[in-house]
Design a protein around this motif. Structure first.
Motif, PDB file in Angstrom:
ATOM      1  N   VAL A  23       0.839  -1.214   0.000  1.00  0.00           N
ATOM      2  CA  VAL A  23       0.000   0.000   0.000  1.00  0.00           C
ATOM      3  C   VAL A  23       0.864   1.250   0.000  1.00  0.00           C
ATOM      4  O   VAL A  23       0.525   2.258  -0.622  1.00  0.00           O
ATOM      5  CB  VAL A  23      -0.971  -0.001   1.206  1.00  0.00           C
ATOM      6  CG1 VAL A  23      -2.016  -1.087   1.054  1.00  0.00           C
ATOM      7  CG2 VAL A  23      -0.230  -0.155   2.525  1.00  0.00           C
ATOM      8  N   GLU A  24       2.006   1.197   0.688  1.00  0.00           N
ATOM      9  CA  GLU A  24       2.914   2.347   0.671  1.00  0.00           C
ATOM     10  C   GLU A  24       3.449   2.582  -0.734  1.00  0.00           C
ATOM     11  O   GLU A  24       3.545   3.724  -1.196  1.00  0.00           O
ATOM     12  CB  GLU A  24       4.072   2.110   1.648  1.00  0.00           C
ATOM     13  CG  GLU A  24       3.650   2.061   3.112  1.00  0.00           C
ATOM     14  CD  GLU A  24       4.779   1.582   4.005  1.00  0.00           C
ATOM     15  OE1 GLU A  24       5.429   0.593   3.623  1.00  0.00           O
ATOM     16  OE2 GLU A  24       5.008   2.190   5.053  1.00  0.00           O
ATOM     17  N   LEU A  45      -7.641   3.342  -2.067  1.00  0.00           N
ATOM     18  CA  LEU A  45      -7.502   3.190  -0.618  1.00  0.00           C
ATOM     19  C   LEU A  45      -8.416   4.182   0.083  1.00  0.00           C
ATOM     20  O   LEU A  45      -8.883   5.161  -0.495  1.00  0.00           O
ATOM     21  CB  LEU A  45      -6.050   3.433  -0.187  1.00  0.00           C
ATOM     22  CG  LEU A  45      -4.996   2.487  -0.788  1.00  0.00           C
ATOM     23  CD1 LEU A  45      -3.597   2.986  -0.441  1.00  0.00           C
ATOM     24  CD2 LEU A  45      -5.200   1.066  -0.269  1.00  0.00           C
ATOM     25  N   THR A  98      -5.782   5.508  -5.926  1.00  0.00           N
ATOM     26  CA  THR A  98      -5.310   4.185  -5.523  1.00  0.00           C
ATOM     27  C   THR A  98      -6.422   3.251  -5.070  1.00  0.00           C
ATOM     28  O   THR A  98      -6.223   2.035  -4.992  1.00  0.00           O
ATOM     29  CB  THR A  98      -4.293   4.308  -4.367  1.00  0.00           C
ATOM     30  OG1 THR A  98      -4.939   4.936  -3.240  1.00  0.00           O
ATOM     31  CG2 THR A  98      -3.087   5.130  -4.796  1.00  0.00           C
ATOM     32  N   GLU A 115      -6.500   6.072   5.575  1.00  0.00           N
ATOM     33  CA  GLU A 115      -5.316   5.235   5.431  1.00  0.00           C
ATOM     34  C   GLU A 115      -4.279   5.933   4.551  1.00  0.00           C
ATOM     35  O   GLU A 115      -3.077   5.894   4.826  1.00  0.00           O
ATOM     36  CB  GLU A 115      -5.690   3.887   4.818  1.00  0.00           C
ATOM     37  CG  GLU A 115      -4.498   2.932   4.687  1.00  0.00           C
ATOM     38  CD  GLU A 115      -4.878   1.587   4.084  1.00  0.00           C
ATOM     39  OE1 GLU A 115      -4.052   0.662   4.155  1.00  0.00           O
ATOM     40  OE2 GLU A 115      -5.989   1.486   3.543  1.00  0.00           O
ATOM     41  N   THR A 116      -4.751   6.596   3.489  1.00  0.00           N
ATOM     42  CA  THR A 116      -3.830   7.313   2.606  1.00  0.00           C
ATOM     43  C   THR A 116      -3.133   8.432   3.359  1.00  0.00           C
ATOM     44  O   THR A 116      -1.926   8.645   3.203  1.00  0.00           O
ATOM     45  CB  THR A 116      -4.588   7.875   1.399  1.00  0.00           C
ATOM     46  OG1 THR A 116      -5.244   6.806   0.703  1.00  0.00           O
ATOM     47  CG2 THR A 116      -3.654   8.580   0.441  1.00  0.00           C
ATOM     48  N   VAL A 167       0.763   4.271  -2.949  1.00  0.00           N
ATOM     49  CA  VAL A 167       0.646   5.719  -2.732  1.00  0.00           C
ATOM     50  C   VAL A 167       1.871   6.432  -3.290  1.00  0.00           C
ATOM     51  O   VAL A 167       1.765   7.486  -3.943  1.00  0.00           O
ATOM     52  CB  VAL A 167       0.468   6.021  -1.227  1.00  0.00           C
ATOM     53  CG1 VAL A 167       0.516   7.533  -0.971  1.00  0.00           C
ATOM     54  CG2 VAL A 167      -0.854   5.442  -0.726  1.00  0.00           C
ATOM     55  N   LEU A 184       0.867   8.861   3.903  1.00  0.00           N
ATOM     56  CA  LEU A 184       1.577  10.073   3.534  1.00  0.00           C
ATOM     57  C   LEU A 184       2.370  10.628   4.712  1.00  0.00           C
ATOM     58  O   LEU A 184       3.512  11.093   4.557  1.00  0.00           O
ATOM     59  CB  LEU A 184       0.596  11.123   3.022  1.00  0.00           C
ATOM     60  CG  LEU A 184       0.049  10.894   1.610  1.00  0.00           C
ATOM     61  CD1 LEU A 184      -1.115  11.838   1.322  1.00  0.00           C
ATOM     62  CD2 LEU A 184       1.160  11.077   0.568  1.00  0.00           C
ATOM     63  N   LEU A 243      -5.140  11.184  -3.849  1.00  0.00           N
ATOM     64  CA  LEU A 243      -4.404   9.921  -3.945  1.00  0.00           C
ATOM     65  C   LEU A 243      -5.283   8.738  -3.547  1.00  0.00           C
ATOM     66  O   LEU A 243      -5.145   7.642  -4.096  1.00  0.00           O
ATOM     67  CB  LEU A 243      -3.154   9.972  -3.065  1.00  0.00           C
ATOM     68  CG  LEU A 243      -2.088  10.981  -3.517  1.00  0.00           C
ATOM     69  CD1 LEU A 243      -0.957  11.044  -2.504  1.00  0.00           C
ATOM     70  CD2 LEU A 243      -1.531  10.597  -4.888  1.00  0.00           C
ATOM     71  N   ALA A 244      -6.184   8.954  -2.599  1.00  0.00           N
ATOM     72  CA  ALA A 244      -7.100   7.888  -2.204  1.00  0.00           C
ATOM     73  C   ALA A 244      -8.001   7.509  -3.375  1.00  0.00           C
ATOM     74  O   ALA A 244      -8.265   6.324  -3.631  1.00  0.00           O
ATOM     75  CB  ALA A 244      -7.932   8.329  -1.007  1.00  0.00           C
ATOM     76  N   GLN A 272      -9.352   7.309   2.530  1.00  0.00           N
ATOM     77  CA  GLN A 272      -8.660   8.598   2.701  1.00  0.00           C
ATOM     78  C   GLN A 272      -7.857   8.629   3.997  1.00  0.00           C
ATOM     79  O   GLN A 272      -6.738   9.142   4.029  1.00  0.00           O
ATOM     80  CB  GLN A 272      -9.673   9.749   2.674  1.00  0.00           C
ATOM     81  CG  GLN A 272      -8.999  11.125   2.732  1.00  0.00           C
ATOM     82  CD  GLN A 272      -9.984  12.269   2.493  1.00  0.00           C
ATOM     83  OE1 GLN A 272     -11.061  12.053   1.946  1.00  0.00           O
ATOM     84  NE2 GLN A 272      -9.612  13.468   2.898  1.00  0.00           N
ATOM     85  N   ALA A 288      -4.288  13.961   0.135  1.00  0.00           N
ATOM     86  CA  ALA A 288      -4.625  12.600   0.531  1.00  0.00           C
ATOM     87  C   ALA A 288      -5.893  12.137  -0.179  1.00  0.00           C
ATOM     88  O   ALA A 288      -6.002  10.979  -0.598  1.00  0.00           O
ATOM     89  CB  ALA A 288      -4.793  12.525   2.043  1.00  0.00           C
TER      90      ALA A 288
END
Length: 342
Positions: free
Chosen positions: A10-11, A35, A33, A39-40, A14, A44, A29-30, A37, A26
């Motif tokens: 997951v890292e 994922l 990806t 967690e994103t 992102v 980050l 990017l969520a 928000q 965030a």
């Protein structure tokens, strides 16, 4: 790709998404990806703490969208730290960890060899049972970094041919110099012509002799494995693993003697053949290398063009020079022209 440097899946997702943008929030990017928000945002923050990303400055943010004007504080935008700066320490640490592991393994090997409780085990180790024999065979092949020397006799017993082919492929991908001497009875096996064809095409050098005294694999001239008579182990496959010693040196000398006397195998559309004794001619694979070298290709470029490892190109070039009795590639080109090789 980046998991080897310590980033989880997951890292990495992102990080890769941010790599494609000058800056991003965030939320953006969520959405990219898939994922959550929260967690994103956590990822980050972790990337920022580890120096892989940073909060973008006002200048890096750019002008805000008109829809965002007057909407209160804007969400933080992030940018990547240049990978050449941020990832270099991780790469160095991985290299150091590998060096420490190699040192530890070397120390354990030497300690094992010098242990008084295993005086014979420092030179010869007995392995009994199909699973154990297969395991040690794969260890030898997959652990080789420079060279594998193999005697092939009769049908496989403990290691299925398809499993051996997989280990062979991995070794060739690492650029391992792979030489095989096969007894004539080995070619009598079912579908063996197809397998030998594939091996030669992939870069294995194979030569043929009428008979061999034993099966054998030698890895980097550091260790070897030879089978034992199944009658001596209750009908189970068994083998001896021979470590660096005078016995191992003798096995290597045996291989080189058989190799020098054997006839190279080559492939044509009609199948796999052994070169006739007497005046030897280059194989089709060697002629392909020769054509590129005479056209001005470097070894590395020729390897890329033919889909081979650079070691395979070097081996084929070396054999061409041996056949031509040439001391330089210029002499090789002159001989090839006179002999009508091309």
């Amino acid at each position: 790709m980046l998991q080897a440097l310590g980033l989880g899946p997951v890292e990495e997702a992102v990080y890769t998404a941010l790599l494609a943008r000058p800056t991003a929030t965030a939320q953006e990017l969520a959405q990219q990806t898939g994922l959550g928000q929260a967690e994103t945002a956590r990822i980050l923050l972790d990337l920022t703490t580890r120096g892989l990303a940073a909060v973008a400055s006002e200048a890096e943010r750019g002008a805000p969208d008109s829809a965002d004007c007057g909407a209160g504080p804007q969400p933080a935008r992030y940018r990547l730290t240049p990978p050449s700066v941020a990832l270099a320490p991780f790469l160095v640490e991985q290299r150091n960890a590998l060096h420490r592991a190699e040192t530890a393994v070397s120390m354990l090997i030497e300690q094992y060899r010098s242990t008084a409780a295993h005086p014979a085990g420092s030179v010869v180790e007995a392995v009994v049972g199909m699973e154990q024999v297969a395991h040690r065979f794969h260890q030898l092949q997959r652990g080789a970094q420079q060279e594998l020397l193999v005697f092939l006799v009769g049908a496989p017993v403990a290691v299925p041919r398809e499993d051996a082919d997989m280990s062979e492929s991995l070794a060739l991908d690492r650029g391992v110099d792979f030489r095989v001497v096969a007894a004539k009875d080995y070619l009598d096996g079912r579908d063996i012509q197809r397998d030998v064809w594939a091996s030669i095409t992939a870069g294995v050098e194979i030569r043929l002799v009428d008979s061999l005294p034993l099966k054998m694999v030698v890895s980097d001239r550091e260790r070897a494995m030879v089978p034992l008579d199944m009658a001596d182990s209750g009908g189970e496959p068994s083998a001896l693993v021979v470590h660096r010693s005078g016995l191992l040196t003798a096995l290597v000398h045996l291989f080189e003697r058989e190799w020098d006397q054997a006839r190279p195998l080559y492939t044509t559309t009609a199948g796999v053949h052994a070169e006739p004794t007497g005046d030897q001619q280059p194989t089709e694979g060697e002629l392909e290398v020769l054509a590129l070298l005479l056209a001005g290709f470097s070894d590395r470029r020729a390897a890329s063009q033919l889909g081979l490892s650079i070691r395979t190109v070097e081996r084929r070039t070396r054999r061409l020079m041996d056949l031509a009795g040439a001391d330089s590639r210029l002499q090789l080109g002159w001989h090839a022209a006179r002999a009508g090789w091309l």
